[in-house]
Design an enzyme around this catalytic site. Sequence first.
Site, PDB file in Angstrom:
ATOM      1  N   LEU A 101      23.994  35.063   7.704  1.00 42.05           N
ATOM      2  CA  LEU A 101      24.791  36.049   8.434  1.00 42.05           C
ATOM      3  C   LEU A 101      25.119  35.430   9.782  1.00 42.05           C
ATOM      4  CD1 LEU A 101      22.767  39.354   7.794  1.00 42.05           C
ATOM      5  CD2 LEU A 101      24.941  38.694   6.756  1.00 42.05           C
ATOM      6  N   ASP A 102      26.297  35.726  10.293  1.00 42.24           N
ATOM      7  CA  ASP A 102      26.671  35.210  11.623  1.00 42.24           C
ATOM      8  C   ASP A 102      25.718  35.765  12.679  1.00 42.24           C
ATOM      9  OD1 ASP A 102      28.881  34.051  10.442  1.00 42.24           O
ATOM     10  OD2 ASP A 102      30.194  35.740  10.921  1.00 42.24           O
TER      11      ASP A 102
END
Length: 234
Positions: A101-102
């Site tokens: 996930l960013d």
Amino acid sequence: MRINKFIAQSGLCSRRKADEYVLNGNVKVNGLVMREPGYDVAGDDRVEVNGRQVLADEKPVYYLLNKPVGYITTMNDEQGRPSVSDLLGDIEERVFPVGRLDGNTSGALILTNDGHIAYRISHPSKLVYKTYRAMVKGVVSREKEARLRKGVDIGGYITRPAKVNVLEQRPGSAVVEISITEGRYHQVKKMFKAVGCPVQTLERISVGEIRLGRLKTGTFRKLTAKELEWLKSL
Ligand code: URA
């Protein structure tokens, strides 16, 4: 046993990643760098990855973390930024995140030391839907919704069919749930950008049958027996 299998079975990473480590010179066997992916590990070989000894056959474990914004999806960041490993205090096994996930995306992140499961969840052919709740700018019209569903061009790549559900349309923004089977770099952000509705906040609320539910931000739990059954059926 081939060295990539040995490393993956230890729970450190997937076989593919293990091959990368070998080719990049991150792996030592009995103190010497080993760049041969076909190397057959002998019973008394000492294998090290990035300076740490790898022991085969750790008991497999599976966790779900609610990743907060501001943490990067890696187990050790060379630049010392906050990373998900900082949130896993008392987990003894060498787990790694499944997918990424960013830094500014929050939500469901599975961590395991089981390289096989990691591969199954991540591979697009398994059609595991990852669902995100996005707050986006602008109006997500019926026409835009249909384009997102069908597939949009995110810079030379047309995304696979997605599920899209506009939960709320406010004057200048919308809350949308989107489910995708792929995990390309910045994929959801690029998809909304492609229809002119840039993402403002993004949260992953489920990975297949594994749902975030009420898990508090920054905390983790073990996967339930039912979730594990689903994972293993993939
Ligand atoms: N898509 C994105 O754009 N960012 C994420 O973190 C996950 C999916």
